[in-house]
Design an enzyme around this catalytic site. Structure first.
Site, short mmCIF file in Angstrom:
data_model
loop_
_atom_site.label_atom_id
_atom_site.label_comp_id
_atom_site.label_asym_id
_atom_site.label_seq_id
_atom_site.Cartn_x
_atom_site.Cartn_y
_atom_site.Cartn_z
N TYR A 1 -3.82 -0.23 -13.56
CA TYR A 1 -2.57 -1.00 -12.98
C TYR A 1 -1.52 0.13 -13.77
CZ TYR A 1 -2.45 0.78 -18.74
OH TYR A 1 -2.34 0.94 -19.35
N LYS B 1 0.69 -1.28 0.20
CA LYS B 1 0.38 -0.29 0.07
C LYS B 1 0.74 1.26 0.02
CE LYS B 1 -1.95 1.24 3.76
NZ LYS B 1 -2.98 1.25 4.78
N SER C 1 -2.34 3.89 -17.21
CA SER C 1 -2.98 4.33 -16.23
C SER C 1 -2.65 4.93 -14.90
CB SER C 1 -4.12 2.85 -15.84
OG SER C 1 -5.43 2.87 -16.82
#
Length: 137
Positions: A69, A20, A36
Site C-alpha cells: 500500500y 501507473k 509499505s
C-alpha cells in the site's frame, strides 16, 4: 420458482489499470520503517493514488512483483521508499513500476483511460499520458 434472467444477474466487473508510475527509481529501502511504500506526494496526485491504497510494485532490476500500500512522502522530494518486509524486494537505485487498479463494469471499462506518469532519474514528472502504445514487431 422461476430461473433468474440475465437482467437479474450481477453485472460482471473487470479489474482495470487505474494508474501507473512508470520506471520510478527506488530511493530508500527501510526494513524497520512502518508503512509499505512511501511515494512523493506529487507522484501520488499525478497518478491518482491515495494514501493507504493498494498498489502493485514490479521491480525491473530483479523481477520481483509484490502487492503493498502507498503512504505519503514529502512533496517534491522524489522519494520512493520501499518499507517493511517489502524492503527485501527492492534496493535503492532499482527501477520500479508502481500500478493501481480499479474494478469497473463493462460500460465503465469501455470509457476508461488510465493515468500514466513518466519520470526522470530523480523521480520528477516529465510527462503524463492516458494510453500505452500498441506493441509492434
Amino acid at each position: 420458482m422461476p430461473l433468474p434472467t440475465l437482467a437479474m444477474e450481477t453485472a460482471m466487473q473487470r479489474m482495470m489499470l487505474k494508474s501507473k508510475l512508470h520506471r520510478v527509481t527506488a530511493t530508500h529501502s527501510e526494513l524497520h520503517y512502518e508503512g509499505s511504500c512511501a511515494i512523493d506526494e506529487n507522484l501520488l496526485e499525478a497518478a491518482d493514488i491515495r494514501e493507504y491504497e493498494q498498489i502493485d510494485i514490479w521491480n525491473i532490476h530483479n523481477g520481483e512483483r509484490f502487492t503493498t500500500y502507498a503512504i505519503r512522502a514529502e512533496r517534491g522530494s522524489g522519494i520512493i521508499s520501499v518499507n517493511g518486509s517489502a524492503a527485501r524486494k527492492a534496493a535503492p537505485g532499482d527501477l520500479l513500476i508502481i500500478a493501481s487498479f480499479a474494478s469497473m463494469s463493462d460500460d465503465e471499462a469501455a470509457r476508461h483511460t488510465p493515468k500514466l506518469v513518466y519520470v526522470d532519474a530523480q523521480n520528477r514528472i516529465v510527462r503524463t499520458g492516458q494510453q500505452i502504445p500498441v506493441q509492434s514487431a
